[in-house]
Scaffold this motif. Structure first.
Motif, PDB file in Angstrom:
ATOM      1  N   GLN A  38       0.827  -1.208   0.000  1.00  0.00           N
ATOM      2  CA  GLN A  38       0.000   0.000   0.000  1.00  0.00           C
ATOM      3  C   GLN A  38       0.868   1.266   0.000  1.00  0.00           C
ATOM      4  OE1 GLN A  38      -3.732  -0.598   2.699  1.00  0.00           O
ATOM      5  NE2 GLN A  38      -2.254  -2.179   3.267  1.00  0.00           N
ATOM      6  N   ASP A  39       1.919   1.292   0.806  1.00  0.00           N
ATOM      7  CA  ASP A  39       2.792   2.462   0.817  1.00  0.00           C
ATOM      8  C   ASP A  39       3.492   2.636  -0.535  1.00  0.00           C
ATOM      9  OD1 ASP A  39       2.120   3.162   3.387  1.00  0.00           O
ATOM     10  OD2 ASP A  39       4.163   3.092   4.193  1.00  0.00           O
ATOM     11  N   THR A  40       3.968   1.516  -1.088  1.00  0.00           N
ATOM     12  CA  THR A  40       4.672   1.601  -2.374  1.00  0.00           C
ATOM     13  C   THR A  40       3.757   2.187  -3.450  1.00  0.00           C
ATOM     14  OG1 THR A  40       6.024  -0.322  -1.797  1.00  0.00           O
ATOM     15  CG2 THR A  40       5.941   0.277  -4.123  1.00  0.00           C
ATOM     16  N   VAL A  41       2.516   1.734  -3.467  1.00  0.00           N
ATOM     17  CA  VAL A  41       1.576   2.215  -4.488  1.00  0.00           C
ATOM     18  C   VAL A  41       1.195   3.672  -4.227  1.00  0.00           C
ATOM     19  CG1 VAL A  41      -0.810   1.949  -5.282  1.00  0.00           C
ATOM     20  CG2 VAL A  41       0.725  -0.026  -5.193  1.00  0.00           C
ATOM     21  N   ARG A  42       1.070   4.032  -2.973  1.00  0.00           N
ATOM     22  CA  ARG A  42       0.727   5.420  -2.662  1.00  0.00           C
ATOM     23  C   ARG A  42       1.865   6.355  -3.071  1.00  0.00           C
ATOM     24  NH1 ARG A  42      -2.412   7.986   2.268  1.00  0.00           N
ATOM     25  NH2 ARG A  42      -2.473  10.082   1.389  1.00  0.00           N
ATOM     26  N   VAL A  43       3.099   5.905  -2.846  1.00  0.00           N
ATOM     27  CA  VAL A  43       4.263   6.697  -3.268  1.00  0.00           C
ATOM     28  C   VAL A  43       4.317   6.797  -4.795  1.00  0.00           C
ATOM     29  CG1 VAL A  43       6.793   6.649  -3.426  1.00  0.00           C
ATOM     30  CG2 VAL A  43       5.672   6.318  -1.218  1.00  0.00           C
ATOM     31  N   ALA A  44       4.099   5.671  -5.467  1.00  0.00           N
ATOM     32  CA  ALA A  44       4.154   5.684  -6.940  1.00  0.00           C
ATOM     33  C   ALA A  44       3.112   6.647  -7.503  1.00  0.00           C
ATOM     34  CB  ALA A  44       3.946   4.279  -7.494  1.00  0.00           C
ATOM     35  N   GLY A  45       2.003   6.785  -6.800  1.00  0.00           N
ATOM     36  CA  GLY A  45       0.962   7.723  -7.227  1.00  0.00           C
ATOM     37  C   GLY A  45       1.396   9.183  -7.123  1.00  0.00           C
ATOM     38  N   CYS A  46       2.480   9.450  -6.367  1.00  0.00           N
ATOM     39  CA  CYS A  46       3.049  10.812  -6.338  1.00  0.00           C
ATOM     40  C   CYS A  46       3.888  11.081  -7.582  1.00  0.00           C
ATOM     41  CB  CYS A  46       3.924  11.016  -5.110  1.00  0.00           C
ATOM     42  SG  CYS A  46       3.046  10.873  -3.553  1.00  0.00           S
ATOM     43  N   TYR A  47       4.230  10.032  -8.307  1.00  0.00           N
ATOM     44  CA  TYR A  47       5.114  10.168  -9.468  1.00  0.00           C
ATOM     45  C   TYR A  47       4.367   9.953 -10.783  1.00  0.00           C
ATOM     46  CZ  TYR A  47       8.705   9.301  -5.877  1.00  0.00           C
ATOM     47  OH  TYR A  47       9.495   9.349  -4.762  1.00  0.00           O
ATOM     48  N   ALA A  48       3.381   9.064 -10.761  1.00  0.00           N
ATOM     49  CA  ALA A  48       2.759   8.618 -12.016  1.00  0.00           C
ATOM     50  C   ALA A  48       1.271   8.925 -12.024  1.00  0.00           C
ATOM     51  CB  ALA A  48       2.981   7.119 -12.193  1.00  0.00           C
ATOM     52  N   ASP A  49       0.679   8.902 -13.227  1.00  0.00           N
ATOM     53  CA  ASP A  49      -0.748   9.180 -13.393  1.00  0.00           C
ATOM     54  C   ASP A  49      -1.588   7.918 -13.416  1.00  0.00           C
ATOM     55  OD1 ASP A  49      -0.584  12.160 -13.997  1.00  0.00           O
ATOM     56  OD2 ASP A  49       0.871  11.320 -15.394  1.00  0.00           O
ATOM     57  N   ILE A  50      -0.924   6.783 -13.627  1.00  0.00           N
ATOM     58  CA  ILE A  50      -1.631   5.507 -13.682  1.00  0.00           C
ATOM     59  C   ILE A  50      -0.597   4.413 -13.387  1.00  0.00           C
ATOM     60  CG2 ILE A  50      -1.331   5.386 -16.207  1.00  0.00           C
ATOM     61  CD1 ILE A  50      -4.077   3.958 -16.323  1.00  0.00           C
ATOM     62  N   ILE A  51      -1.046   3.335 -12.764  1.00  0.00           N
ATOM     63  CA  ILE A  51      -0.123   2.285 -12.321  1.00  0.00           C
ATOM     64  C   ILE A  51      -0.572   0.929 -12.859  1.00  0.00           C
ATOM     65  CG2 ILE A  51       0.727   1.012 -10.298  1.00  0.00           C
ATOM     66  CD1 ILE A  51       0.424   3.636  -8.678  1.00  0.00           C
ATOM     67  N   ALA A  52       0.368   0.190 -13.458  1.00  0.00           N
ATOM     68  CA  ALA A  52       0.137  -1.228 -13.759  1.00  0.00           C
ATOM     69  C   ALA A  52       1.024  -2.014 -12.816  1.00  0.00           C
ATOM     70  CB  ALA A  52       0.479  -1.548 -15.209  1.00  0.00           C
ATOM     71  N   MET A  53       0.437  -2.859 -12.002  1.00  0.00           N
ATOM     72  CA  MET A  53       1.253  -3.576 -11.032  1.00  0.00           C
ATOM     73  C   MET A  53       1.134  -5.087 -11.205  1.00  0.00           C
ATOM     74  SD  MET A  53      -0.662  -3.229  -7.305  1.00  0.00           S
ATOM     75  CE  MET A  53       0.288  -4.515  -6.453  1.00  0.00           C
ATOM     76  N   ARG A  54       2.245  -5.757 -11.027  1.00  0.00           N
ATOM     77  CA  ARG A  54       2.275  -7.208 -10.989  1.00  0.00           C
ATOM     78  C   ARG A  54       2.867  -7.614  -9.647  1.00  0.00           C
ATOM     79  NH1 ARG A  54       2.283 -10.935 -15.365  1.00  0.00           N
ATOM     80  NH2 ARG A  54       2.831 -13.030 -14.679  1.00  0.00           N
ATOM     81  N   HIS A  55       2.293  -8.638  -9.037  1.00  0.00           N
ATOM     82  CA  HIS A  55       2.746  -9.019  -7.702  1.00  0.00           C
ATOM     83  C   HIS A  55       2.611 -10.524  -7.541  1.00  0.00           C
ATOM     84  CE1 HIS A  55       3.362  -8.885  -3.372  1.00  0.00           C
ATOM     85  NE2 HIS A  55       3.674  -7.605  -3.489  1.00  0.00           N
ATOM     86  N   PRO A  56       3.606 -11.160  -6.920  1.00  0.00           N
ATOM     87  CA  PRO A  56       3.507 -12.613  -6.751  1.00  0.00           C
ATOM     88  C   PRO A  56       2.430 -13.045  -5.751  1.00  0.00           C
ATOM     89  CG  PRO A  56       5.491 -11.769  -5.675  1.00  0.00           C
ATOM     90  CD  PRO A  56       4.889 -10.621  -6.433  1.00  0.00           C
ATOM     91  N   GLN A  57       1.998 -12.130  -4.882  1.00  0.00           N
ATOM     92  CA  GLN A  57       1.027 -12.507  -3.861  1.00  0.00           C
ATOM     93  C   GLN A  57      -0.393 -12.206  -4.323  1.00  0.00           C
ATOM     94  OE1 GLN A  57       3.347 -10.427  -0.663  1.00  0.00           O
ATOM     95  NE2 GLN A  57       2.470 -12.073   0.563  1.00  0.00           N
ATOM     96  N   GLU A  58      -1.274 -13.168  -4.087  1.00  0.00           N
ATOM     97  CA  GLU A  58      -2.652 -13.022  -4.549  1.00  0.00           C
ATOM     98  C   GLU A  58      -3.400 -11.988  -3.711  1.00  0.00           C
ATOM     99  OE1 GLU A  58      -3.422 -17.249  -4.517  1.00  0.00           O
ATOM    100  OE2 GLU A  58      -1.690 -17.384  -5.853  1.00  0.00           O
ATOM    101  N   GLY A  59      -4.095 -11.103  -4.389  1.00  0.00           N
ATOM    102  CA  GLY A  59      -4.850 -10.071  -3.684  1.00  0.00           C
ATOM    103  C   GLY A  59      -4.094  -8.770  -3.519  1.00  0.00           C
ATOM    104  N   ALA A  60      -2.814  -8.744  -3.866  1.00  0.00           N
ATOM    105  CA  ALA A  60      -2.008  -7.539  -3.642  1.00  0.00           C
ATOM    106  C   ALA A  60      -2.638  -6.278  -4.261  1.00  0.00           C
ATOM    107  CB  ALA A  60      -0.578  -7.736  -4.146  1.00  0.00           C
ATOM    108  N   PRO A  61      -3.127  -6.326  -5.505  1.00  0.00           N
ATOM    109  CA  PRO A  61      -3.710  -5.095  -6.062  1.00  0.00           C
ATOM    110  C   PRO A  61      -4.997  -4.680  -5.348  1.00  0.00           C
ATOM    111  CG  PRO A  61      -3.685  -6.880  -7.708  1.00  0.00           C
ATOM    112  CD  PRO A  61      -3.028  -7.403  -6.483  1.00  0.00           C
ATOM    113  N   TYR A  62      -5.670  -5.636  -4.712  1.00  0.00           N
ATOM    114  CA  TYR A  62      -6.888  -5.305  -3.986  1.00  0.00           C
ATOM    115  C   TYR A  62      -6.543  -4.551  -2.705  1.00  0.00           C
ATOM    116  CZ  TYR A  62      -8.869  -8.452  -7.386  1.00  0.00           C
ATOM    117  OH  TYR A  62      -9.224  -9.026  -8.568  1.00  0.00           O
TER     118      TYR A  62
END
Lengths: 366, 366, 366
Positions: free
Chosen positions: C85-109
């Motif tokens: 959650q922190d990583t994505v919130r930080v990335a949102g300070c840099y980018a306008d849209i995020i595509a994320m891939r994660h080995p753990q199920e549910g991570a984007p949720y």
């Protein structure tokens, strides 16, 4: 569609055109800054090589294009068992041109079978690394004003150095070039190469183990590293190593206009104190490598205009299997044919050596 | 040519100009969107740091420039034994400005000797990380309206925290700033720093081990993490750790306009429930870090126009060896001088401490 | 703000709009080449997936935008214990849209709870990979002219294949679609999915273990890999494996207009000789994946104009916790809730199955 997998994929005339274009890029950079607008270069580095990758990427950016960057494939599709051919075919759905580096010899030759976009070999194991040779020859031509009528010394590991072999082959086509090979006997130029690249074409050369003796007559000195790992007998390495280190003292023996090249990275074979000598051209070589990659990208994308390549016989021959191929398993452990699915195991006859065959992918003799 | 290797490379007046420029970028982003057209930033991260790298890259893109991205050097030229100096000199053939991160302390100081383009230190081990400090001070100035006349609390690991030391040094130059250092005694501010940064300049400070007691008087609270690894006695860590965790209960003790900063990443030292409190400014700090990097890139590239730096004495001193240097081997195992070829082993006298010397690369006392 | 975490986040009508937009991008690429000027996409790949990452990056470049690329998080902030959650919130300070891939199920949720910019799931473990499904349906619609009234065969690992499940769910909403499931019994479609996705909606299907028998009736054949690791008894795997390899001989059994899809990478389940058959559409699928990602980015950024999504009930439901949630620890070792700080452990009732609950993050039954 043209590709660059090894430096003799281009004729001497084509290399001249490429260098002319490079000169023009240096003279008129603003003319090229949007030349690749909307185009994408994929840098597919199956193994990392930061310097080479950045050179390609800087080249594409200076042409106004985009870059799809893959700095390492270690843990990606390749690891899941995907073939190099599939990876390159997929990348061709995303990019307009591909620069690939691969640890296995022959990998770009396998890729050429299926690619839908122009392909540049950015190094395949110990096999070929043609864009380094492009950097070398542009530097010589810009610094010396010509590629012919030069005495060129090559120093260090002449046995395994792929950039050495490629540069010798390339310069051997120019009139009046003379080579001086400087190395310990364990790392001398392979006999076979001396024979086919030089003796058969009556190109003069000498061999010596003394850098100091050779230096005074050279117009160009191409330094490479003497690696400890190449010696069975480490005491031999210890005895020899300092004689192949270029320092301020040895530079005093060189002509006032002899230029020093090195493909980099260096470890200790050129003393950093030499960097300030105006004859030290290895950082210019880095810069020229970027410019030649710009010229290459433009040319392969068909965006070089009048400076582009005409149709040539050599181009037509590229990618065609040589005549007289036979089925044969390559014995080179680093050959792409050891792992790549759906790649026929083929060997081609070596011209002038009856009964001798080479792997069509990695050129290893079978 | 100016570089930023540590935050006091810039004078207070220069930092003010940088923050003015940052304010203008926030106010008029469209004015800057093509300011770096045709320029290239190389992010040379010898060790990975995704957050810092992305901040630099986002900054360059928002200025209309290009990025040559190296997210990790682990398996590249550096691994082949290339010196940091050679890598940076090569990168300067490709890029117009370099942001480098390196695990060894002093690495950017070695690179400064040879670089041909402006250099930004994006973190060198435990040594310096000046662009974090830029983010900190812009956030304070924007949120509080000023950098002077503030009571600033710093909480957590004050012994090893490089961003803490840098922020204290930076704010100590402002009038009316008072510090409250909040930490377990094992992790208190180093005596020597208190002496040179504060006592000698008559900057007031207090020390406490209670966050709860300190909170009510603070205008700014700078949180950092208390790491388990710092404690010899784990029972001590267990007893202490919760007192340095900021949660909703503790936030009730803070002023209504006290702002909370954190250099991130956090682990558990700030409860995520605090994020929704308007006084929590650590994500604004991330955003401000990007803006300050934009201002920095513009300024170092000489593209800031009237907002740029004048020539200053401090600038002239940058990169010159201090007077009275002596030859000495640094004992810090993480110092760049342990591995870098061709780097002289030098120590400089520490002002005001006769007979004490520091390594000129990593500042370790010798 | 809309996100795409699983393919049924979009209604069938919304998917139709997305495909219409994709068709228009193919027809008029020049119309879109600056559509995302000044926008930044962050590709946050916590685990590497070169193909998927390059597809997103190529898509963004073809729209004139920038890319902040993270090809692997292995040794970064995530390793230092930062929450997704922190990583994505930080990335949102840099980018306008995020595509994320994660080995753990549910991570984007988990990330959706805090993100300040639109979020695309580029694969979360074995859970969802919705943009692959976008590539699949565009390819079917473009090649067959429709998504309804088709006989669709799915072959290989139907038990674990997330793209299989997603495609079945997606096509089951179309009129006149009939499924043929082709697999060894060990790898058959899960009973529960057959029930809820097909039987409850009266969608016809058949099951077989013979690719050869199924082939003649298919309009679409979706191939996947039968992995050796899925078999307890390797002799069973050896006996079966060749029957699920598509080669020239089997292609003779297929209709003249049957299309062959594969999510790639393939290993050996499709003979490369099939690639030249015009019915082989898996490389077109790669190309279409890029185009659909372009359409998706435009739509989520609100830049699709009249082609964008209207407000829908489904949109409103996204990200809201379902009714009837209870506190419960998920037992799936790969669930993001096992490691993510500050994430409530919640389970939701499964509709139509009284007393059965699923983890709200990874959908694992509890």
């Amino acid at each position: 569609m043209r590709h660059l997998l090894q430096s003799d994929d281009f004729t001497a005339a084509e290399l001249d055109r490429l260098m002319d274009l490079a000169d023009d890029i240096i003279a008129r950079p603003e003319h090229y800054k949007n030349a690749c607008e909307g185009k994408k270069l994929a840098t597919l580095f199956f193994e990392p090589s930061t310097r080479t990758r950045l050179s390609f990427e800087a080249a594409m950016y200076e042409l106004g294009g985009h870059v799809l960057s893959v700095s390492s494939m270690a843990s990606s599709s390749a690891a899941k068992g995907e073939s190099v051919q599939d990876t390159v075919r997929v990348a061709g759905c995303y990019a307009d041109i591909i620069a690939m580096r691969h640890p296995q010899e022959g990998a770009p030759y396998a890729a050429r079978r299926v690619t839908t976009v122009p392909l540049i070999n950015a190094g395949d194991g110990a096999h070929h690394h043609p864009t380094q040779t492009l950097a070398d020859i542009l530097t010589i031509r810009r610094e010396k004003g010509r590629l012919d009528h030069l005495t060129v010394g090559l120093c260090g590991d002449l046995k395994y150095g792929r950039t050495v072999h490629s540069l010798v082959e390339c310069l051997s086509e120019r009139a009046g070039v003379r080579f001086v090979f400087i190395s310990p006997s364990q790392l001398a130029m392979p006999e076979q190469m001396l024979h086919t690249m030089l003796e058969e074409k009556n190109v003069p050369y000498t061999q010596t183990d003394s850098l100091e003796k050779a230096l005074p007559e050279l117009d160009v000195l191409y330094m490479t590293r003497v690696q400890r790992e190449r010696f069975d007998d480490l005491s031999q390495y210890e005895a020899l190593k300092d004689s192949y280190v270029l320092d301020l003292a040895k530079m005093k023996l060189a002509k006032h206009d002899c230029i020093v090249l090195h493909p980099l990275p260096r470890v200790n074979e050129i003393d950093p104190q030499v960097d300030a000598d105006p004859r030290a051209c290895y950082f210019k070589e880095v810069y020229n490598g970027k410019i030649m990659r710009m010229a290459l990208i433009l040319t392969l994308l068909g965006l070089a205009g009048g400076a582009g390549f005409a149709k040539s016989e050599r181009a037509a021959a590229q990618g065609k299997l040589p005549e007289g191929c036979v089925e044969a398993q390559c014995s080179n452990a680093h050959c792409i044919s050891q792992t790549e699915q759906g790649l026929p195991h083929l060997a081609a006859p070596v011209p002038g050596r009856p009964g001798v065959y080479r792997c069509v992918w990695c050129d290893h003799l079978i």
